[in-house]
Design a protein around this motif. Structure first.
Motif, mmCIF file in Angstrom:
data_model
loop_
_atom_site.group_PDB
_atom_site.id
_atom_site.type_symbol
_atom_site.label_atom_id
_atom_site.label_comp_id
_atom_site.label_asym_id
_atom_site.label_seq_id
_atom_site.Cartn_x
_atom_site.Cartn_y
_atom_site.Cartn_z
ATOM 1 N N THR A 8 0.821 -1.210 0.000
ATOM 2 C CA THR A 8 0.000 0.000 0.000
ATOM 3 C C THR A 8 0.857 1.264 0.000
ATOM 4 O OG1 THR A 8 -0.320 -0.156 2.399
ATOM 5 C CG2 THR A 8 -2.041 -1.105 1.001
ATOM 6 N N GLU A 15 -0.229 7.060 -6.410
ATOM 7 C CA GLU A 15 -1.341 8.019 -6.358
ATOM 8 C C GLU A 15 -0.834 9.449 -6.234
ATOM 9 O OE1 GLU A 15 -4.788 5.305 -4.193
ATOM 10 O OE2 GLU A 15 -3.550 6.629 -2.978
ATOM 11 N N LYS A 67 -5.921 5.998 -8.626
ATOM 12 C CA LYS A 67 -6.335 5.681 -7.256
ATOM 13 C C LYS A 67 -6.411 4.169 -7.099
ATOM 14 C CE LYS A 67 -8.534 6.688 -3.294
ATOM 15 N NZ LYS A 67 -7.703 6.352 -2.192
ATOM 16 N N TYR A 68 -5.904 3.684 -5.980
ATOM 17 C CA TYR A 68 -5.961 2.268 -5.625
ATOM 18 C C TYR A 68 -6.873 2.116 -4.412
ATOM 19 C CZ TYR A 68 -1.859 1.578 -8.573
ATOM 20 O OH TYR A 68 -0.989 1.532 -9.642
ATOM 21 N N ASP A 69 -7.985 1.420 -4.575
ATOM 22 C CA ASP A 69 -8.894 1.137 -3.468
ATOM 23 C C ASP A 69 -8.741 -0.332 -3.097
ATOM 24 O OD1 ASP A 69 -10.213 3.694 -3.179
ATOM 25 O OD2 ASP A 69 -11.154 3.275 -5.119
ATOM 26 N N HIS A 71 -9.769 -3.527 -1.248
ATOM 27 C CA HIS A 71 -10.992 -4.085 -0.664
ATOM 28 C C HIS A 71 -10.677 -5.130 0.405
ATOM 29 C CE1 HIS A 71 -12.967 -1.910 -3.810
ATOM 30 N NE2 HIS A 71 -12.326 -2.592 -4.726
ATOM 31 N N LEU A 84 -8.193 -5.382 -5.131
ATOM 32 C CA LEU A 84 -8.336 -3.932 -5.204
ATOM 33 C C LEU A 84 -8.950 -3.491 -6.518
ATOM 34 C CD1 LEU A 84 -5.583 -2.613 -6.970
ATOM 35 C CD2 LEU A 84 -4.588 -3.945 -5.137
ATOM 36 N N TRP A 86 -8.405 -0.384 -9.266
ATOM 37 C CA TRP A 86 -7.565 0.729 -9.709
ATOM 38 C C TRP A 86 -8.411 1.583 -10.638
ATOM 39 C CZ3 TRP A 86 -6.179 1.885 -14.797
ATOM 40 C CH2 TRP A 86 -5.225 2.905 -14.953
#
Length: 123
Positions: A8, A15, A67-69, A71, A84, A86
């Motif tokens: 991360t 990001e 952006k990297y979310d 989960h 994740l 992207w």
């Protein structure tokens, strides 16, 4: 830093717009990225560190933002396993979205390899 935090940390650097040699601090000298076949790279790819850094610079030139979310994330020994999404916004405003499974191997507090399975939504 544990493997998930290392992964991360790289995502946050990307990001923030970091690319090229600025990313070197995240990787071992022998790091590689393996991209499994996807819409952008139908044959997949394997990139050693120098190529990976050069590719990040090219990508940064195409993107207005990314952006990297994450989960979910698990640690198995020295490997981070992440699910994740992207989202990349191209300089012309178009958006790309990929749902990703990512396996990040670490060694000595650095990333030694990233294997990624990217499922892109239709462009």
């Amino acid at each position: 830093m544990n493997p998930v935090d290392l992964a991360t940390s790289l995502h946050r650097a990307l990001e923030a717009g970091e690319s090229g040699s600025a990313l070197r601090r995240h990787f071992t000298a022998d790091a590689v990225t393996v991209e499994r076949p996807n819409l952008i790279k139908p044959h997949g790819a394997r990139s050693p560190l120098e190529e990976m850094l050069a590719n990040s610079k090219k990508g940064a030139g195409l993107l207005a933002s990314q952006k990297y979310d994450v989960h979910s994330a698990l640690t198995a020994g020295s490997t981070a396993i992440l699910r994740l999404t992207w989202t990349g916004v191209l300089r012309d405003g178009r958006e790309l979205v990929a749902h990703i499974a990512q396996f990040v191997d670490t060694r000595d507090g650095l990333i030694s390899s990233i294997e990624t399975y990217d499922c892109y939504e239709p462009f």
